[in-house]
Design an enzyme around this catalytic site. Structure first.
Site, mmCIF file in Angstrom:
data_model
loop_
_atom_site.group_PDB
_atom_site.id
_atom_site.type_symbol
_atom_site.label_atom_id
_atom_site.label_comp_id
_atom_site.label_asym_id
_atom_site.label_seq_id
_atom_site.Cartn_x
_atom_site.Cartn_y
_atom_site.Cartn_z
ATOM 1 N N GLY A 90 -26.085 -24.706 -0.070
ATOM 2 C CA GLY A 90 -25.713 -25.733 1.035
ATOM 3 C C GLY A 90 -24.561 -26.357 0.367
ATOM 4 O O GLY A 90 -23.715 -25.729 0.576
ATOM 5 N N SER A 137 0.762 -1.475 0.116
ATOM 6 C CA SER A 137 0.133 -0.001 0.330
ATOM 7 C C SER A 137 0.982 1.261 -0.394
ATOM 8 O O SER A 137 0.762 2.086 -0.693
ATOM 9 C CB SER A 137 -0.948 -0.222 1.141
ATOM 10 O OG SER A 137 -1.899 -1.065 1.024
ATOM 11 N N ARG A 155 -34.148 -26.967 -5.320
ATOM 12 C CA ARG A 155 -34.089 -27.709 -4.443
ATOM 13 C C ARG A 155 -35.145 -27.644 -3.330
ATOM 14 O O ARG A 155 -36.127 -26.558 -3.404
ATOM 15 C CB ARG A 155 -32.663 -27.446 -3.810
ATOM 16 C CG ARG A 155 -32.255 -27.575 -2.139
ATOM 17 C CD ARG A 155 -31.864 -28.625 -2.914
ATOM 18 N NE ARG A 155 -31.754 -29.459 -1.223
ATOM 19 C CZ ARG A 155 -31.331 -30.588 -1.363
ATOM 20 N NH1 ARG A 155 -31.059 -31.296 -2.502
ATOM 21 N NH2 ARG A 155 -30.440 -31.317 -0.241
ATOM 22 N N GLU A 180 -4.377 -3.881 -6.786
ATOM 23 C CA GLU A 180 -4.470 -2.597 -6.661
ATOM 24 C C GLU A 180 -5.376 -1.557 -6.245
ATOM 25 O O GLU A 180 -6.534 -0.863 -6.228
ATOM 26 C CB GLU A 180 -5.586 -2.780 -8.483
ATOM 27 C CG GLU A 180 -4.802 -3.344 -9.257
ATOM 28 C CD GLU A 180 -4.533 -3.656 -11.186
ATOM 29 O OE1 GLU A 180 -5.217 -2.373 -11.489
ATOM 30 O OE2 GLU A 180 -4.650 -4.136 -11.713
HETATM 31 C C1 LIG Z 1 -2.258 -12.096 -6.317
HETATM 32 C C2 LIG Z 1 -1.559 -10.976 -6.430
HETATM 33 C C3 LIG Z 1 -1.615 -10.157 -7.230
HETATM 34 C C4 LIG Z 1 -1.169 -8.554 -7.560
HETATM 35 N N1 LIG Z 1 -0.223 -8.743 -8.582
HETATM 36 C C5 LIG Z 1 0.721 -7.027 -8.312
HETATM 37 C C6 LIG Z 1 1.231 -6.670 -9.608
HETATM 38 O O1 LIG Z 1 1.412 -7.046 -10.818
HETATM 39 N N2 LIG Z 1 2.368 -5.847 -9.702
HETATM 40 C C7 LIG Z 1 2.426 -5.344 -9.027
HETATM 41 O O2 LIG Z 1 3.406 -4.519 -8.125
HETATM 42 N N3 LIG Z 1 1.762 -5.547 -7.246
HETATM 43 C C8 LIG Z 1 0.664 -6.970 -7.155
HETATM 44 N N4 LIG Z 1 0.540 -6.977 -6.402
HETATM 45 C C9 LIG Z 1 0.390 -6.471 -4.600
HETATM 46 C C10 LIG Z 1 -0.647 -5.487 -4.593
HETATM 47 O O3 LIG Z 1 -1.335 -4.330 -5.531
HETATM 48 C C11 LIG Z 1 -0.328 -5.324 -2.670
HETATM 49 O O4 LIG Z 1 -0.629 -7.229 -2.322
HETATM 50 C C12 LIG Z 1 -1.286 -4.480 -2.275
HETATM 51 O O5 LIG Z 1 -1.385 -3.603 -2.745
HETATM 52 C C13 LIG Z 1 -1.376 -4.330 -0.459
HETATM 53 O O6 LIG Z 1 -0.302 -4.410 0.100
HETATM 54 P P1 LIG Z 1 0.319 -5.482 0.995
HETATM 55 O O7 LIG Z 1 0.075 -6.523 0.806
HETATM 56 O O8 LIG Z 1 1.793 -5.294 1.164
HETATM 57 O O9 LIG Z 1 -0.380 -5.157 1.995
HETATM 58 P P2 LIG Z 1 0.109 -3.753 3.148
HETATM 59 O O10 LIG Z 1 0.043 -2.819 2.550
HETATM 60 O O11 LIG Z 1 0.916 -4.012 4.122
HETATM 61 O O12 LIG Z 1 -1.060 -3.847 3.764
HETATM 62 C C14 LIG Z 1 -1.294 -4.401 5.008
HETATM 63 C C15 LIG Z 1 -2.654 -4.352 5.074
HETATM 64 O O13 LIG Z 1 -3.094 -3.221 6.404
HETATM 65 C C16 LIG Z 1 -3.827 -2.030 5.727
HETATM 66 N N5 LIG Z 1 -2.965 -1.020 5.406
HETATM 67 C C17 LIG Z 1 -1.880 -0.408 5.337
HETATM 68 N N6 LIG Z 1 -1.852 0.986 5.540
HETATM 69 C C18 LIG Z 1 -2.551 1.338 5.772
HETATM 70 C C19 LIG Z 1 -2.776 2.140 6.158
HETATM 71 N N7 LIG Z 1 -2.420 3.946 6.104
HETATM 72 N N8 LIG Z 1 -4.166 2.790 6.642
HETATM 73 C C20 LIG Z 1 -5.468 1.694 6.684
HETATM 74 N N9 LIG Z 1 -5.032 0.776 6.717
HETATM 75 C C21 LIG Z 1 -3.831 0.367 5.959
HETATM 76 C C22 LIG Z 1 -4.031 -2.686 4.029
HETATM 77 O O14 LIG Z 1 -5.162 -2.071 3.730
HETATM 78 C C23 LIG Z 1 -4.343 -4.175 4.677
HETATM 79 O O15 LIG Z 1 -5.624 -4.458 5.015
HETATM 80 C C24 LIG Z 1 -1.206 -8.521 -5.792
HETATM 81 C C25 LIG Z 1 -1.088 -8.664 -5.014
HETATM 82 C C26 LIG Z 1 -1.528 -10.035 -5.548
HETATM 83 C C27 LIG Z 1 -2.334 -10.897 -3.704
#
Ligand SMILES: Cc1cc2nc3c(=O)[nH]c(=O)nc-3n(C[C@H](O)[C@H](O)[C@H](O)COP(=O)(O)OP(=O)(O)OC[C@H]3O[C@@H](n4cnc5c(N)ncnc54)[C@H](O)[C@@H]3O)c2cc1C
Length: 388
Positions: free
Chosen positions: A340, A135, A269, A364
């Site tokens: 179910g 994020s 069902r 995203e």
């Molecule tokens: C299957 C899959 C495909 C993906 N494809 C790509 C790709 O092609 N390219 C790419 O670059 N990335 C990709 N991603 C990465 C994806 O965009 C990130 O996983 C996502 O942005 C969240 O980042 P994180 O997993 O590090 O979670 P974190 O940022 O660590 O967040 C953990 C939790 O804390 C919450 N959080 C964080 N900061 C705050 C805040 N300030 N306030 C409140 N809540 C907060 C988040 O919402 C989340 O619930 C992919 C991810 C997955 C799972």
């Protein structure tokens, strides 16, 4: 105010629906069988064949400009068509597309990367996320150090869609740690796999999976910089923001199909001598699902319409993404409940959707990041409550 689609929009949408129904839906049973054996539901060669067949129907490069042979469709039409592809769980998408960030290629890069990607001869992946920066994408650490005419990349990207199949990656790296990514310290690079990065598959609860990409002294020539030095973070954020309304558009297709299955099941069902659909408990789940689906539909179409007006879609796309991703999770959960025990089995695709749609609340931009954008826009007065 007119909520109807134009004749052209309806005709294109219906042709896409026909294609999906006739050519893709019949592959579902086999796709489920293969996935249960831990194989791809659709092999790359089969996907390509289907995409070329769709091309004959006129579906090629939904968002691709006409000068590259694409349809250059409006955002509203793209939303409608992506909803149609969501109606099947076979991992099909129309061909002739390239990541929008690749349109920042110079002429030489266009010949080497953009055009072969559109043609389906090369596969790209977009890599910004790192183990310590999701994020908070501005916290990326993968470094690019200048060395003569080259840059040397070191670090790791994670969760990269297509990371296992791509033959080149669009990598956002830190080129000036002093400035920080957000203030011109990050740059985007086009990095061939042949230049030395390796990928490692990540197991997830979904089918297929992303990869982590490891860069260990990977040498990239200066001519492989995408856009300008220092422009990488901005390009990356545009990449993410541009198609945000398409995720909930896809969710609509899944929810429509799943809700259709629930209606059929509720009408057939029987328990305690009558159809389960005669119980209020089931009716409420159906009604809530229909209402939420319809609300998400208009949020998506409005977000797409705002893109077509050339206005800033950030606020409307975040609302569509937040609500649409939540909606499909709630609908699929109810559809599973209505079925179910059968809903929990792998005889039906419902448990597959249940796992698949969970991702929509994360990638995203997580739910929380969408809420952050929406709330900030409101608090700063960038968006006014109740204005349409
Ligand atoms: C299957 C899959 C495909 C993906 N494809 C790509 C790709 O092609 N390219 C790419 O670059 N990335 C990709 N991603 C990465 C994806 O965009 C990130 O996983 C996502 O942005 C969240 O980042 P994180 O997993 O590090 O979670 P974190 O940022 O660590 O967040 C953990 C939790 O804390 C919450 N959080 C964080 N900061 C705050 C805040 N300030 N306030 C409140 N809540 C907060 C988040 O919402 C989340 O619930 C992919 C991810 C997955 C799972």
């Amino acid at each position: 105010m007119d909520f109807s689609l134009s004749d052209e929009e309806r005709a294109i949408r219906d042709t896409a629906r026909q294609f999906i129904t006739r050519e893709v839906v019949p592959l579902e049973l086999e796709a489920l069988r293969r996935e249960r054996a831990h194989r791809p539901g659709l092999e790359p060669g089969e996907l390509r064949e289907l995409q070329l067949k769709a091309k004959k129907f006129g579906f090629w490069g939904l968002s691709t400009p006409a000068e590259y042979g694409g349809m250059d469709l409006s955002a509203v039409l793209q939303s409608l068509i992506v909803t149609e592809t969501g109606r099947t769980f076979v991992q099909f998408h129309f061909g002739g597309e390239a990541d929008n960030i690749l349109y920042h290629c110079n002429d030489e890069q266009k010949r080497e990367y953009l055009i072969p990607t559109i043609e389906g001869d090369r596969i790209s992946c977009f890599a910004i996320t790192e183990p310590g920066a999701g994020s908070d994408a501005a916290n990326i650490k993968l470094s690019a150090r200048r060395d003569g005419d080259d840059w040397v990349l070191n670090g790791e990207k994670t969760f990269i869609t297509n990371g296992n199949d791509a033959d080149f990656a669009i990598v956002v790296a830190v080129t000036d740690p002093e400035k920080g990514a957000r203030r011109g310290g990050a740059t985007a690079f086009l990095v061939d796999r042949a230049m030395g990065w390796r990928s490692e598959f990540i197991q997830t609860m979904g089918e297929g999976g992303p990869a982590s990409l490891v860069f260990d002294d990977v040498r990239v020539p200066q001519r492989n910089i995408l856009g300008e030095v220092g422009q990488g973070f901005e390009l990356g954020m545009t990449w993410i923001g541009k198609g945000r309304y398409l995720i909930p558009s896809h969710a609509l297709g899944i929810a429509e199909r799943a809700l259709g299955m629930a209606l059929e099941y509720a009408n057939t069902r029987e328990t305690f001598g009558r159809r389960i659909g005669e119980n209020q408990a089931i009716q409420w789940m159906l009604a809530d699902s229909e209402v939420e689906l319809e609300a998400a539909r208009w949020l998506c179409l409005r977000a797409a319409w705002i893109v077509d007006q050339g206005e800033d879609p950030r606020h409307s796309s975040s609302m569509a993404k937040l609500y649409g991703a939540g909606m499909v999770n709630r609908v699929v959960d109810r559809v599973l409940q209505i079925h179910g025990g059968m809903g929990y089995t792998r005889e039906l695709p419902i448990e597959r959707w249940y796992r698949q749609v969970r991702l929509m609340r994360i990638y995203e931009g997580t739910d929380e990041m969408q809420r952050l954008i929406i709330a900030r826009d409101l608090l700063r007065g960038y968006t006014k409550v109740g204005l349409i």
